[in-house]
Design an enzyme around this catalytic site. Structure first.
Site, PDB file in Angstrom:
ATOM      1  N   GLU A 136      20.735  15.648 -28.837  1.00 56.22           N
ATOM      2  CA  GLU A 136      21.179  14.566 -29.726  1.00 56.22           C
ATOM      3  C   GLU A 136      21.303  13.260 -28.953  1.00 56.22           C
ATOM      4  OE1 GLU A 136      20.848  15.094 -32.705  1.00 56.22           O
ATOM      5  OE2 GLU A 136      20.791  17.281 -32.614  1.00 56.22           O
ATOM      6  N   HIS A 144      17.952  11.626 -28.877  1.00 54.64           N
ATOM      7  CA  HIS A 144      17.717  10.861 -30.107  1.00 54.64           C
ATOM      8  C   HIS A 144      18.483   9.536 -30.040  1.00 54.64           C
ATOM      9  CE1 HIS A 144      15.452  13.692 -32.485  1.00 54.64           C
ATOM     10  NE2 HIS A 144      16.391  14.602 -32.501  1.00 54.64           N
ATOM     11  N   HIS A 158      16.806   6.920 -28.025  1.00 61.16           N
ATOM     12  CA  HIS A 158      15.697   6.368 -28.801  1.00 61.16           C
ATOM     13  C   HIS A 158      16.211   5.249 -29.717  1.00 61.16           C
ATOM     14  CE1 HIS A 158      11.797   7.704 -31.146  1.00 61.16           C
ATOM     15  NE2 HIS A 158      11.617   6.587 -30.496  1.00 61.16           N
TER      16      HIS A 158
END
Ligand SMILES: [Zn+2]
Length: 677
Positions: free
Chosen positions: A468, A471, A474
């Site tokens: 996570e 992510h 990102h």
């Protein structure tokens, strides 16, 4: 005064949670939709000739207020909900989808978008602008905007019928899941089951006003039973019931529904000018088309199959030796695999957990991000949160400039859904020369600390946190102009690269040394544990790869050719599974009639992407392994070409710029131990 409709006056423009009351949402949504509608109308009815700026860019920035309200609301809906929030969600969801449809069906607006699209070549757009233009044009054309009126109506009819059928499919699966129960009254039949599973089964039986123990086809009940129960006949009963869902020639039978769904999907694709449903879906994927997906899957299959066959032979021999089983059946797989795994690794979560105190693991993720991307994370107390368990951080770069606001919400509670996910309260984008920084959050369900013990994570939870967090990076490192292309707004089969690649650091002694310290003795995790973690991670990787590939191939089979000749679901499956089958077939069972991913959810023509993402992450991490897992230059390239770019260009282009070539499966095969010599 409704805090949601005013400009936030909070630190870094963060959501003012403490001021928001549940009853503020509905009026804020109404006002937000109205405002967004006016913005869209103004763009559509602009008397000036359509340009990139006054149409495409303007659309991208429209509805900002509504997007903020929606993200705050739906994040609460997932992480801190109650009856009132649920009620608002039911009320507002149709309004939002109606608004979205109104935009997509707005012919005046489409005329302007198309006018800009037709001049694309002469506009000297940047790559990001070209992507935005294509994306917006396709959001209309893929919904039939270019079709004549009669075909548009046909498309609407098909869409309506498809959503009815998917719903029916899901309801049938649910009914079939609930229709079956294994009721046990003889304690001997519980042999092998872990304490927790027995307790849950007893509670379930009591809630049904029955004696003894009850097991169902829901995963938390089903999985432990087929993995641990010593009674082979009962395992068989469970497995057969599980595999018969939607395939029992009763009122909940899904065979006809599956055939109808694939035929309608095909018809829809043809109407829009695509060769098949898979061609339609894959147009907006990194993999691009069915041929590429099929050769990807078949290539992996050729390489993984020898390993899978070897593992299957080992498992068969093990079952024979242990219990004199002559022929390994589907109901033996999970059971003997677990026994074999215990024998080989004897790796107990309880042994590892003391090395993974939550705070240490989180700081480990921060340290890794610091070493790779020069980020620092400082916990701050003056940012509003929606629950006292949520912590907030200012994330800064090497110059001390704010990169993002980061929220972390780790513990389960009533009102929070299961699982782990990354989300955001505000995307990154540039407007009027100002780079608006994102507000990113990760939400998990880890064990809570108690008075005497801190939160200690299982290794699986450690990789979840890093996943996570990947992510989140990102989202946080995004550096694009338009909000709709920012951060994780990328093609579906590319979005798991940043998350999965981060998991790799959890297996590296050099990274673990930074944070995997015993919470009492501060001792670094022993190297033999790390070795075992790595080995057990690729245990039976051949068989599980084959299984994933079989689902991917079945999905492609249903969606990449004209399905009109298919009359028997079972015959079709048998054909599709021919190359991937290890266990003897069970003729009363079928896969597709309960394959909710592709017939209920949105994964049709997308099942391959699980493996695709693994190939990408292993291939990308290989560069770090060659150059050093904290190699600054490689990390900078990854940030520059992948993490910061969001969906501004085709992912294959971005990836090649980072990697120097297209991804190859070799690194995954090596990591998974699938290179049989
Ligand atoms: Zn993910």
């Amino acid at each position: 005064m409704n805090p949601l409709t005013q400009k936030f006056t909070t630190k870094h423009d963060t959501a003012p949670f403490s001021k928001i009351k549940t009853e503020d949402f509905m009026p804020a949504f109404t006002e937000g939709i109205e405002k967004a509608r006016k913005e869209i109308d103004a763009i559509a009815n602009n008397p000036e000739a359509p340009t990139f700026e006054n149409t495409i860019a303007a659309m991208s920035y429209s509805g900002e207020n509504l997007d903020r309200i929606s993200s705050i609301f739906f994040n609460l809906h997932s992480a801190e909900t109650d009856d009132d929030i649920q009620k608002i969600a039911q009320e507002v969801s149709p309004l939002l989808s109606e608004f979205g449809n109104d935009i997509r069906l707005n012919a005046t607006l489409f005329k302007r978008v198309k006018a800009v699209y037709n001049q694309k070549e002469s506009l000297s757009l940047t790559p990001e602008q070209t992507t935005l233009l294509d994306k917006q044009y396709k959001s209309f054309s893929r919904n039939g905007a270019n079709l004549p009126e009669d075909k548009k109506n046909k498309l609407r009819e098909i869409d309506k019928e498809l959503s009815r059928l998917s719903l029916q499919f899901g309801e049938n699966v649910l009914s079939e899941t609930h229709a079956f129960q294994l009721h046990i009254t003889d304690e001997k039949d519980l042999a092998g089951l872990p304490e927790g599973a027995i307790e849950a089964a007893k509670e379930l039986a009591a809630s049904l006003e029955k004696d003894g123990w009850a097991f169902t086809l829901d995963y938390p009940s089903y999985i432990p039973f087929v993995t641990y129960a010593d009674n082979r006949e009962l395992r068989k009963k469970m497995v057969l019931a599980f595999g018969a869902k939607g395939f029992q020639k009763n009122e909940f039978d899904n065979e006809a529904i599956v055939l109808q769904i694939v035929k309608l999907r095909h018809e829809r694709a043809k109407l829009l000018g695509y060769a098949s449903h898979a061609n339609f879906v894959l147009e907006e994927r990194m993999a691009e088309n069915p041929d590429k997906v099929k050769s990807f899957l078949n290539d992996l299959l050729a390489k993984a199959k020898p390993a899978a066959q070897k593992e299957f032979a080992e498992l068969t021999a093990f079952a024979k030796e242990l219990d004199g089983i002559d022929k390994l059946e589907k109901w033996d797989g999970a059971y003997y695999s677990e026994k074999l795994k215990q024998k080989l690794f004897n790796l107990d979560d309880e042994k590892l957990k003391p090395y993974f105190k939550l705070e240490n693991v989180l700081n480990g993720a921060f340290t890794v991000a610091g070493k790779l991307f020069g980020l620092t994370f400082e916990e701050v107390k003056d940012i509003d949160v929606y629950h006292k368990d949520v912590t907030t951080y200012e994330v800064k770069d090497e110059n001390g400039d704010l990169v993002a606001v980061f929220y972390a919400d780790f513990f389960p509670r009533k009102g929070k859904r299961n699982g782990a996910w990354m989300t955001s309260f505000k995307p990154q984008y540039v407007i009027d020369g100002v780079n608006e920084r994102p507000h990113v959050s990760i939400v998990c369900n880890f064990t809570k600390p108690t008075g005497s013990k801190p939160s200690l994570l299982t290794f699986n939870e450690v990789t979840t946190l890093f996943h996570e967090f990947g992510h989140a990076l990102h989202g946080m490192l995004a550096n694009t102009i338009y909000p709709s292309l920012s951060g994780t707004s990328v093609y579906w089969d590319f979005v798991e690269l940043p998350s999965q690649v981060m998991e790799n650091w959890c297996y590296e002694p050099e990274a673990l040394a930074l944070f995997a310290h015993h919470y009492q003795t501060n001792e670094i995790i022993p190297i033999e544990y790390i070795k075992k973690i790595k080995e057990s991670a690729s245990f039976q990787e051949g068989m599980s790869t084959l299984r994933q590939l079989s689902f991917g191939l079945l999905d492609m089979g249903w969606h990449s050719e004209d399905p009109n000749h298919i009359t028997s679901l079972k015959d079709f499956e048998t054909q599709q599974f021919a190359a991937t089958t290890l266990y003897p077939d069970v003729k009363e069972n079928a896969m597709s009639t309960a394959f909710s991913h592709i017939f209920q959810g949105g994964y049709s023509s997308g099942y391959y992407s699980y493996k695709w993402a693994e190939v990408l992450d292993a291939d990308a991490f290989e560069v770090f392994q060659e150059k050093g897992i904290f190699d600054k230059e490689t990390a900078t390239r990854f940030k520059e070409f992948v993490l910061s770019k969001g969906g501004t260009e085709h992912p294959m282009e971005l990836y090649k710029r980072f990697r120097g070539q297209e991804p190859k499966p070799d690194a995954l095969l090596k990591r998974a131990g699938l290179l049989v010599d």
